[in-house]
Design a protein around this motif. Structure first.
Motif, PDB file in Angstrom:
ATOM      1  N   THR A   1       0.844  -1.189   0.000  1.00  0.00           N
ATOM      2  CA  THR A   1       0.000   0.000   0.000  1.00  0.00           C
ATOM      3  C   THR A   1       0.883   1.244   0.000  1.00  0.00           C
ATOM      4  O   THR A   1       2.092   1.151   0.224  1.00  0.00           O
ATOM      5  N   THR A   2       0.279   2.396  -0.253  1.00  0.00           N
ATOM      6  CA  THR A   2       1.046   3.646  -0.254  1.00  0.00           C
ATOM      7  C   THR A   2       0.451   4.588   0.770  1.00  0.00           C
ATOM      8  O   THR A   2      -0.768   4.790   0.807  1.00  0.00           O
ATOM      9  N   LEU A   3       1.314   5.136   1.627  1.00  0.00           N
ATOM     10  CA  LEU A   3       0.870   6.114   2.623  1.00  0.00           C
ATOM     11  C   LEU A   3       1.767   7.345   2.509  1.00  0.00           C
ATOM     12  O   LEU A   3       2.994   7.217   2.575  1.00  0.00           O
ATOM     13  N   PHE A   4       1.191   8.481   2.340  1.00  0.00           N
ATOM     14  CA  PHE A   4       1.941   9.743   2.228  1.00  0.00           C
ATOM     15  C   PHE A   4       3.072   9.629   1.201  1.00  0.00           C
ATOM     16  O   PHE A   4       4.208  10.032   1.443  1.00  0.00           O
TER      17      PHE A   4
ATOM     18  N   VAL B   1       0.035  13.508  11.542  1.00  0.00           N
ATOM     19  CA  VAL B   1      -1.091  12.595  11.783  1.00  0.00           C
ATOM     20  C   VAL B   1      -1.602  12.833  13.202  1.00  0.00           C
ATOM     21  O   VAL B   1      -0.808  12.872  14.144  1.00  0.00           O
TER      22      VAL B   1
ATOM     23  N   GLU C   1      -2.555  15.862   7.439  1.00  0.00           N
ATOM     24  CA  GLU C   1      -2.503  14.836   6.390  1.00  0.00           C
ATOM     25  C   GLU C   1      -3.168  13.508   6.789  1.00  0.00           C
ATOM     26  O   GLU C   1      -3.599  12.757   5.928  1.00  0.00           O
ATOM     27  N   GLY C   2      -3.192  13.193   8.084  1.00  0.00           N
ATOM     28  CA  GLY C   2      -3.751  11.890   8.467  1.00  0.00           C
ATOM     29  C   GLY C   2      -4.334  11.887   9.868  1.00  0.00           C
ATOM     30  O   GLY C   2      -4.024  12.757  10.693  1.00  0.00           O
TER      31      GLY C   2
ATOM     32  N   GLY D   1     -12.590  10.385   4.209  1.00  0.00           N
ATOM     33  CA  GLY D   1     -11.599   9.421   3.699  1.00  0.00           C
ATOM     34  C   GLY D   1     -10.953   9.779   2.371  1.00  0.00           C
ATOM     35  O   GLY D   1      -9.857   9.306   2.081  1.00  0.00           O
ATOM     36  N   ASP D   2     -11.619  10.608   1.574  1.00  0.00           N
ATOM     37  CA  ASP D   2     -10.979  10.982   0.300  1.00  0.00           C
ATOM     38  C   ASP D   2     -10.139  12.257   0.442  1.00  0.00           C
ATOM     39  O   ASP D   2      -9.446  12.656  -0.489  1.00  0.00           O
TER      40      ASP D   2
ATOM     41  N   THR E   1      -5.802  10.823   5.143  1.00  0.00           N
ATOM     42  CA  THR E   1      -5.527   9.395   5.305  1.00  0.00           C
ATOM     43  C   THR E   1      -6.060   8.931   6.662  1.00  0.00           C
ATOM     44  O   THR E   1      -5.564   9.359   7.706  1.00  0.00           O
TER      45      THR E   1
ATOM     46  N   MET F   1      -6.573   6.156   9.438  1.00  0.00           N
ATOM     47  CA  MET F   1      -5.987   4.900   9.935  1.00  0.00           C
ATOM     48  C   MET F   1      -6.660   4.546  11.263  1.00  0.00           C
ATOM     49  O   MET F   1      -7.450   5.332  11.778  1.00  0.00           O
TER      50      MET F   1
ATOM     51  N   ARG G   1      -6.970   3.097   5.873  1.00  0.00           N
ATOM     52  CA  ARG G   1      -5.893   2.874   4.897  1.00  0.00           C
ATOM     53  C   ARG G   1      -4.774   2.034   5.506  1.00  0.00           C
ATOM     54  O   ARG G   1      -3.955   1.463   4.783  1.00  0.00           O
TER      55      ARG G   1
END
Ligand code: FNR
Length: 388
Positions: A75-78, A255, A274-275, A304-305, A308, A310, A330
């Protein structure tokens, strides 16, 4: 493959592969102080229970005749690609569980390419951690000191040591009503004795010396612990506006940990964060708070869009991870189980627990008809009224 790394294919495991037995095993082996500190929740542990019940109320509706090999858990995070949507949660004072402490857990994470989150309350300094475990992705968790100079010093050190993401824990501006610390029969929570929690920070050291006519935190550990606690658990909550202070010193992803409402998730978006981590701190802070999976879907649907999302608190199996992702997370953070593994067998125990959970997730995806993380959709789940 993940399965080969998992304990399923290897020698008989030293740590139990059953999450409930794992806890029992840890109880027998861990130092009493560590066990007492980790096991419980705040109050009557009703939020700890709620976290587990929330997972149990969702069931997976599996698919057959759906080829799912080879599976891809990445998966991709930031903007960073990770091998799986699993991270290690910040857990403080890991020397209380095993002498391998954060170095053991971080090495276990690095071996499995799972990001390790270092706590502000760690028993290993930022610099020692990156020196001993230079490999593997690392995030840093901030308990936000009242003093801006100390705050700036901690964040700047984390940044210059290569930590990628700043996790700001917001549910612990004071410690909650924790019977396991307060009851006379418990081992008391005394920070300072034998720990170097934050004591290596040069600004903290200077300020401590100014208050004590030149003493070092090592010379007067309990007093230093009290000063440290008064900074990071000051009993005064910050405000949304204060986040600007942190932006002065951190330009990477930020975050917020401990968000449980749609309103706060919206505020996080509004403030350019950002999260978020939907978290109850493992049920250790507000007892009576809602279970995290109970609020995840509405939070993910709302923001959610744009941010991020979690989650942590109560994740014990591969199915839990799949459910959290299906409901909009995510990524997920592992807490107690990994620390039980650390307590049982140091670095190897922590690695066995994480590897086991990754293997379990991999199998669960296969049975559910999901070849990739993107295939894990809400349609895979059904909410039932008979948790069990
Ligand atoms: C924590 N947690 C935590 N969180 C944080 O932001 N900074 C910290 O230093 C700690 N320390 C800590 C110690 C112990 C013993 C526990 C159990 C937890 C909370 C942690 O990051 C995470 O939110 C929970 O552990 C998730 O719940 P489960 O899955 O462990 O039950």
């Amino acid at each position: 493959s993940i399965l080969e790394k998992g304990i399923l294919m290897g020698a008989p495991p030293v740590v139990s592969t059953n999450p409930n037995s794992l806890e029992e095993q840890a109880k027998k082996i861990m130092p009493k102080k560590g066990w007492e500190y980790i096991k419980g929740g705040a109050g009557e542990s009703s939020t700890m229970d709620a976290n587990r019940l929330a997972f149990r109320q969702w069931k997976i509706v599996p698919r057959v005749l759906t080829p799912t090999t080879p599976r891809d858990l990445s998966t991709t995070l930031f903007g960073e690609r990770y091998d799986s949507p699993v991270l290690m949660a910040p857990v403080g004072v890991q020397s209380w569980y095993h002498p391998d402490k954060e170095i053991g857990t971080a090495t276990a994470c690095a071996n499995l390419r799972v990001p390790f989150t270092l706590s502000t309350a760690a028993s290993t300094s930022i610099e020692e951690l990156v020196e001993k475990v230079p490999q593997g992705p690392k995030w840093f968790q901030l308990y936000w000191p009242l003093d801006e100079e100390i705050t700036a010093s901690i964040i700047t050190r984390a940044k210059s040591c290569g930590f990628k993401v700043l996790v700001i824990t917001l549910d612990t501006w004071t410690l909650a009503w924790r019977p396991y610390d307060l009851d006379p029969a418990s081992v008391p929570f005394i920070v300072g004795e034998g720990d170097d929690i934050g004591f290596t920070d040069p600004v903290f050291r200077r300020k401590f010396a100014e208050r004590t006519d030149g003493e070092t935190p090592e010379e007067s550990a309990v007093q230093a612990g009290m000063y440290w606690c008064s900074e990071v658990f000051p009993g005064v909550s910050r405000s949304w506006e204060d986040l600007k202070i942190l932006r002065k010193y951190w330009d990477g992803p930020m975050v917020l940990k401990g968000v449980l409402s749609v309103e706060d998730a919206e505020m996080a978006v509004k403030h350019g964060i950002e999260g978020i981590i939907v978290s109850t701190h493992g049920g250790r802070q507000l007892d009576g708070a809602v279970g995290t999976l109970d609020v995840l879907p509405e939070i993910a649907d709302a923001v959610g869009d744009r941010i991020t999302v979690m989650i942590d608190s109560g994740i014990r199996t591969g199915a839990d991870i799949l459910k959290a992702i299906a409901l909009g997370a995510r990524a997920v953070f592992l807490g107690r189980p990994v620390v039980y593994g650390l307590g049982i067998d140091g670095e190897a125990g922590a690695e066995a627990v994480i590897a086991g959970l990754l293997a379990d997730l991999d199998l669960t995806m296969g049975f559910s008809g999901a070849k990739t993380i993107k295939d894990i959709k809400r349609l895979l789940l059904k909410k039932v009224s008979h948790p069990g």
